[in-house]
Design a protein around this motif. Structure first.
Motif, PDB file in Angstrom:
ATOM      1  N   SER A 282      32.259  41.974  38.250  1.00 52.62           N
ATOM      2  CA  SER A 282      33.460  41.264  38.667  1.00 52.62           C
ATOM      3  C   SER A 282      34.429  41.107  37.495  1.00 52.62           C
ATOM      4  CB  SER A 282      33.083  39.894  39.228  1.00 52.62           C
ATOM      5  OG  SER A 282      34.237  39.163  39.597  1.00 52.62           O
ATOM      6  N   HIS A 283      33.901  40.741  36.345  1.00 51.53           N
ATOM      7  CA  HIS A 283      34.733  40.621  35.139  1.00 51.53           C
ATOM      8  C   HIS A 283      35.366  41.963  34.797  1.00 51.53           C
ATOM      9  CE1 HIS A 283      35.981  39.478  31.071  1.00 51.53           C
ATOM     10  NE2 HIS A 283      35.429  40.607  30.669  1.00 51.53           N
ATOM     11  N   ASN A 284      34.580  43.034  34.854  1.00 50.13           N
ATOM     12  CA  ASN A 284      35.085  44.358  34.510  1.00 50.13           C
ATOM     13  C   ASN A 284      36.174  44.820  35.474  1.00 50.13           C
ATOM     14  OD1 ASN A 284      33.244  44.385  32.438  1.00 50.13           O
ATOM     15  ND2 ASN A 284      31.805  45.778  33.431  1.00 50.13           N
ATOM     16  N   ALA A 285      35.961  44.570  36.770  1.00 45.17           N
ATOM     17  CA  ALA A 285      36.955  44.977  37.766  1.00 45.17           C
ATOM     18  C   ALA A 285      38.263  44.220  37.570  1.00 45.17           C
ATOM     19  CB  ALA A 285      36.408  44.748  39.173  1.00 45.17           C
ATOM     20  N   ASN A 286      38.161  42.943  37.283  1.00 42.86           N
ATOM     21  CA  ASN A 286      39.373  42.154  37.040  1.00 42.86           C
ATOM     22  C   ASN A 286      40.106  42.644  35.798  1.00 42.86           C
ATOM     23  OD1 ASN A 286      39.180  40.357  39.242  1.00 42.86           O
ATOM     24  ND2 ASN A 286      37.656  39.131  38.163  1.00 42.86           N
ATOM     25  N   TYR A 287      39.353  42.941  34.748  1.00 38.69           N
ATOM     26  CA  TYR A 287      39.970  43.459  33.524  1.00 38.69           C
ATOM     27  C   TYR A 287      40.653  44.792  33.800  1.00 38.69           C
ATOM     28  CZ  TYR A 287      40.542  45.547  28.927  1.00 38.69           C
ATOM     29  OH  TYR A 287      41.079  46.168  27.823  1.00 38.69           O
ATOM     30  N   GLU A 288      39.955  45.668  34.530  1.00 37.98           N
ATOM     31  CA  GLU A 288      40.482  47.003  34.814  1.00 37.98           C
ATOM     32  C   GLU A 288      41.824  46.927  35.540  1.00 37.98           C
ATOM     33  OE1 GLU A 288      39.500  50.695  37.842  1.00 37.98           O
ATOM     34  OE2 GLU A 288      37.862  49.396  37.185  1.00 37.98           O
ATOM     35  N   TRP A 289      41.892  46.119  36.589  1.00 39.07           N
ATOM     36  CA  TRP A 289      43.119  46.059  37.375  1.00 39.07           C
ATOM     37  C   TRP A 289      44.237  45.365  36.619  1.00 39.07           C
ATOM     38  CZ3 TRP A 289      44.545  47.805  42.341  1.00 39.07           C
ATOM     39  CH2 TRP A 289      43.624  48.705  42.876  1.00 39.07           C
TER      40      TRP A 289
ATOM     41  N   VAL B  42      57.526  31.699  45.480  1.00 36.30           N
ATOM     42  CA  VAL B  42      56.418  32.631  45.705  1.00 36.30           C
ATOM     43  C   VAL B  42      55.112  31.847  45.734  1.00 36.30           C
ATOM     44  CG1 VAL B  42      55.221  34.697  44.917  1.00 36.30           C
ATOM     45  CG2 VAL B  42      57.686  34.470  44.536  1.00 36.30           C
ATOM     46  N   ILE B  43      54.374  32.003  46.815  1.00 36.09           N
ATOM     47  CA  ILE B  43      53.115  31.285  47.013  1.00 36.09           C
ATOM     48  C   ILE B  43      51.995  32.298  47.188  1.00 36.09           C
ATOM     49  CG2 ILE B  43      51.868  29.638  48.464  1.00 36.09           C
ATOM     50  CD1 ILE B  43      54.601  28.551  49.339  1.00 36.09           C
ATOM     51  N   PHE B  44      50.925  32.115  46.418  1.00 37.50           N
ATOM     52  CA  PHE B  44      49.768  33.002  46.509  1.00 37.50           C
ATOM     53  C   PHE B  44      48.550  32.173  46.895  1.00 37.50           C
ATOM     54  CE2 PHE B  44      46.274  35.418  44.199  1.00 37.50           C
ATOM     55  CZ  PHE B  44      46.149  36.383  45.193  1.00 37.50           C
TER      56      PHE B  44
ATOM     57  N   SER C  26      45.393  36.345  38.614  1.00 38.61           N
ATOM     58  CA  SER C  26      45.375  37.796  38.513  1.00 38.61           C
ATOM     59  C   SER C  26      43.968  38.356  38.685  1.00 38.61           C
ATOM     60  CB  SER C  26      45.944  38.252  37.156  1.00 38.61           C
ATOM     61  OG  SER C  26      47.328  38.063  37.122  1.00 38.61           O
ATOM     62  N   LEU C  27      43.065  37.542  39.234  1.00 36.91           N
ATOM     63  CA  LEU C  27      41.747  38.052  39.563  1.00 36.91           C
ATOM     64  C   LEU C  27      41.856  38.879  40.837  1.00 36.91           C
ATOM     65  CD1 LEU C  27      39.671  34.814  38.892  1.00 36.91           C
ATOM     66  CD2 LEU C  27      40.178  36.688  37.317  1.00 36.91           C
ATOM     67  N   TRP C  28      40.793  39.635  41.114  1.00 37.72           N
ATOM     68  CA  TRP C  28      40.813  40.474  42.302  1.00 37.72           C
ATOM     69  C   TRP C  28      41.125  39.615  43.523  1.00 37.72           C
ATOM     70  CZ3 TRP C  28      38.774  45.679  41.819  1.00 37.72           C
ATOM     71  CH2 TRP C  28      38.871  46.423  43.003  1.00 37.72           C
ATOM     72  N   PRO C  29      42.119  39.989  44.341  1.00 42.78           N
ATOM     73  CA  PRO C  29      42.476  39.148  45.493  1.00 42.78           C
ATOM     74  C   PRO C  29      41.287  38.953  46.435  1.00 42.78           C
ATOM     75  CG  PRO C  29      44.169  40.798  45.092  1.00 42.78           C
ATOM     76  CD  PRO C  29      43.015  41.153  44.201  1.00 42.78           C
ATOM     77  N   PRO C  30      40.924  37.719  46.739  1.00 44.36           N
ATOM     78  CA  PRO C  30      39.796  37.482  47.640  1.00 44.36           C
ATOM     79  C   PRO C  30      40.143  37.864  49.070  1.00 44.36           C
ATOM     80  CG  PRO C  30      40.849  35.415  47.047  1.00 44.36           C
ATOM     81  CD  PRO C  30      41.489  36.476  46.206  1.00 44.36           C
ATOM     82  N   TYR C  31      39.126  37.862  49.928  1.00 39.64           N
ATOM     83  CA  TYR C  31      39.333  38.196  51.332  1.00 39.64           C
ATOM     84  C   TYR C  31      40.402  37.297  51.941  1.00 39.64           C
ATOM     85  CZ  TYR C  31      34.927  40.759  50.889  1.00 39.64           C
ATOM     86  OH  TYR C  31      33.937  41.623  50.496  1.00 39.64           O
TER      87      TYR C  31
ATOM     88  N   TRP D 154      47.418  43.361  44.514  1.00 43.97           N
ATOM     89  CA  TRP D 154      47.241  43.362  43.056  1.00 43.97           C
ATOM     90  C   TRP D 154      48.461  43.914  42.320  1.00 43.97           C
ATOM     91  CZ3 TRP D 154      46.808  42.595  38.323  1.00 43.97           C
ATOM     92  CH2 TRP D 154      45.699  41.974  37.748  1.00 43.97           C
ATOM     93  N   PRO D 155      48.978  45.107  42.689  1.00 47.73           N
ATOM     94  CA  PRO D 155      50.173  45.594  41.999  1.00 47.73           C
ATOM     95  C   PRO D 155      51.385  44.667  42.165  1.00 47.73           C
ATOM     96  CG  PRO D 155      49.066  47.398  43.097  1.00 47.73           C
ATOM     97  CD  PRO D 155      48.388  46.149  43.557  1.00 47.73           C
TER      98      PRO D 155
END
Length: 234
Positions: A94-101, A192-194, A167-172, A154-155
């Motif tokens: 999970s950490h690696n995927a977040n870093y990658e994106w 802007v609301i996330f 900026s973590l991977w967007p959850p479901y 994400w983009p």
């Protein structure tokens, strides 16, 4: 809505440059032992499993979220319980995927050009819809609803330079809302609301609770291609 590499081959060119960069290659080397371990357990191969973590993340995150057992290696059709993915492995993935994106779509030197081609046309559509409303055009939209992927959200977060926590991977079932407001003095602001919270920004280039529309447009204009067909064909 996502980057179409068949229609925009330049996305692949930029992505190849990014993957070959010193910073990204160091990241892959540092995490290489874990990637080799997981690929061996799950019996997955090919460049897409060696150059990024999204495949590993999708498989393991789905199993963890649904309470399924983490995978173990099969030898001659029999599960070997001594070679299994651990909970610590999933945390690191999970950490690696977040870093990658974050690196690809926000932090790397290639991020702006990549995001511009990947999602810039859609950003231009959002801008045009807001401008039509500001100009009072007949038939301008009051509400536009789009269904997309995590690889779309994400983009978009990268375009806005979202802060690390958001900026973590967007959850479901994530949602990203752009609101155009008219204030009592007649000026326009964008909110802007996330996922139920006002978007926080890494470099605080604007307050996303009430960003002056001129400042908002100036920021996103850098990510909107003026000639997408020409830029994609370079």
């Amino acid at each position: 809505m996502y980057g179409n590499t068949d229609m925009c081959p330049q996305i692949n060119t930029i992505m190849a440059q990014l993957v070959a960069s010193d910073g990204y290659q160091k990241f892959l080397r540092d995490q290489g032992p874990l990637m080799a371990k997981l690929s061996g357990i799950m019996d997955v191969h090919g460049s897409s499993w060696k150059e990024g973590w999204d495949g590993h993340f999708d498989v393991l995150n789905a199993r963890q979220c649904h309470g399924f057992k983490l995978p173990c290696k099969h030898v001659d059709g029999v599960q070997n319980s001594t070679q299994c993915v651990s909970a610590a492995d999933v945390t690191q993935v999970s950490h690696n995927a977040n870093y990658e994106w974050a690196y690809k779509y926000r932090d790397s030197p290639q991020a702006q050009n990549l995001t511009r081609l990947y999602i810039g046309s859609f950003v231009g559509t959002l801008r045009d819809q807001m401008q039509d409303r500001i100009n009072g055009h007949t038939g301008s939209l009051k509400l536009a609803l789009y269904s997309a992927h995590d690889t779309t959200v994400w983009p978009l977060l990268g375009v806005l330079d979202a802060g690390d926590r958001q900026s973590l991977w967007p959850p479901y079932a994530s949602n990203l809302i752009f609101e155009l407001w008219k204030q009592q003095n007649g000026s326009r602001v964008v909110r802007v609301i996330f996922n139920g919270e006002v978007l926080s920004l890494r470099n605080a280039w604007c307050d996303m609770n009430a960003c002056p529309v001129e400042k908002f447009f100036k920021h996103i204009d850098a990510f909107i291609p003026s000639d997408i067909a020409n830029e994609c064909a370079k």
